[in-house]
Design an enzyme around this catalytic site. Structure first.
Site, PDB file in Angstrom:
ATOM      1  CG  ASP A 298     -43.686 -47.737 -23.763  1.00  0.00           C
ATOM      2  OD1 ASP A 298     -44.541 -46.841 -23.844  1.00  0.00           O
ATOM      3  OD2 ASP A 298     -43.318 -48.435 -24.734  1.00  0.00           O
TER       4      ASP A 298
HETATM    5  N1  URA Z   1     -41.274 -46.083 -28.471  1.00  0.00           N
HETATM    6  C1  URA Z   1     -41.741 -47.109 -27.736  1.00  0.00           C
HETATM    7  O1  URA Z   1     -42.221 -48.099 -28.267  1.00  0.00           O
HETATM    8  N2  URA Z   1     -41.670 -47.002 -26.400  1.00  0.00           N
HETATM    9  C2  URA Z   1     -41.123 -45.953 -25.756  1.00  0.00           C
HETATM   10  O2  URA Z   1     -41.079 -45.920 -24.522  1.00  0.00           O
HETATM   11  C3  URA Z   1     -40.633 -44.892 -26.533  1.00  0.00           C
HETATM   12  C4  URA Z   1     -40.718 -44.981 -27.895  1.00  0.00           C
END
Ligand code: URA
Length: 247
Positions: A104
């Site tokens: 993310d």
């Molecule tokens: N899980 C998440 O919620 N976000 C990420 O960036 C990676 C794994």
């Protein structure tokens, strides 16, 4: 690809060093000595490349580890937001790299980039079950020993999806290392929400056998070492010399 670039990418020196090597007549394709560094070499000619009469080993596959900083999206282009492509050093910009899975925008840590499609596919596909470890900081319900069993038994998410067993290692009441081997959308954040807490910080530090290099500042990348390359291919039962369409 240009001959000088091909040799520099393969580790035979910097661009200027390999130019000198070529101009001095040490490089040939088959029996023909090539003195022009700009000569276009086709992939079908790689086997014929010689340096001082010895076969050259041409490296076309690249695997980078990046320390992804906050604020960058895991995409190669975007109209509005900075992307991880902005962080790829110039020398690899034309290597047709793509990110292996995604983090993310607000997640930091280890991101692999490669131009090996099969490797990327296997590292992310649930079939190969490659473990990924995240350092998670949370607010809300404090972690307790009970959570370890709950995460290990396979959590159900709000939309009904069931997670595979995950390993939770408690570091404090608000911090843990969570190891999962699948990549559902926002999986870690949703696992935490489903157990009564919200993620305040998320940092991935391991993918299978590859551990984020502590020497890499956020935003920096480096190529995997020869040892790391061997272990990452082994983790997904792939021969590093495989043909693009599979073994
Ligand atoms: N899980 C998440 O919620 N976000 C990420 O960036 C990676 C794994």
């Amino acid at each position: 690809m240009r001959l000088d670039k091909c040799l520099a990418n393969s580790g035979y020196g910097s661009r200027s060093e390999v130019k000198l090597l070529i101009k001095s007549g040490q490089v040939s394709i088959g029996e023909t000595i090539i003195r022009d560094p700009g000569t276009d070499v086709q992939e079908s000619e790689y086997d014929l490349l010689r340096i001082d009469g010895h076969p050259a080993i041409v490296k076309t596959r690249v695997i980078l580890m990046m320390h992804k900083p906050e604020g960058f999206i895991t995409a190669m282009e975007d109209d509005r937001l900075p992307t991880i492509a902005d962080l790829i050093p110039e020398k690899w910009k034309k290597s047709k790299l793509f990110p292996v899975g995604r983090l993310d925008r607000d997640t930091t840590g280890l991101l692999l980039l490669t131009n090996d499609g099969i490797l990327g596919h296997r590292l992310t596909g649930p079939r190969w079950g490659v473990w990924k470890t995240y350092r998670v900081d949370t607010i809300g319900k404090m972690f307790s020993e009970q959570d370890i069993a709950e995460f290990a038994s396979g959590l159900s998410l709000a939309d009904g999806a069931v997670c595979r067993p995950a390993k939770l290692e408690l570091l404090s009441e608000t911090q843990a290392d969570l190891t999962i081997h699948e990549g559902k959308y926002h999986q870690v954040k949703r696992m935490m929400l489903g157990t009564g807490r919200r993620v305040t910080k998320l940092h991935r530090w391991r993918i299978g056998p590859i551990i984020l290099d502590q020497g890499l500042e956020p935003g920096q990348c480096r190529e995997l070492t020869i040892e790391e390359i061997a272990t990452v291919y082994k983790a997904v039962k792939l021969n590093p010399g495989h043909k693009e369409k599979g073994d």
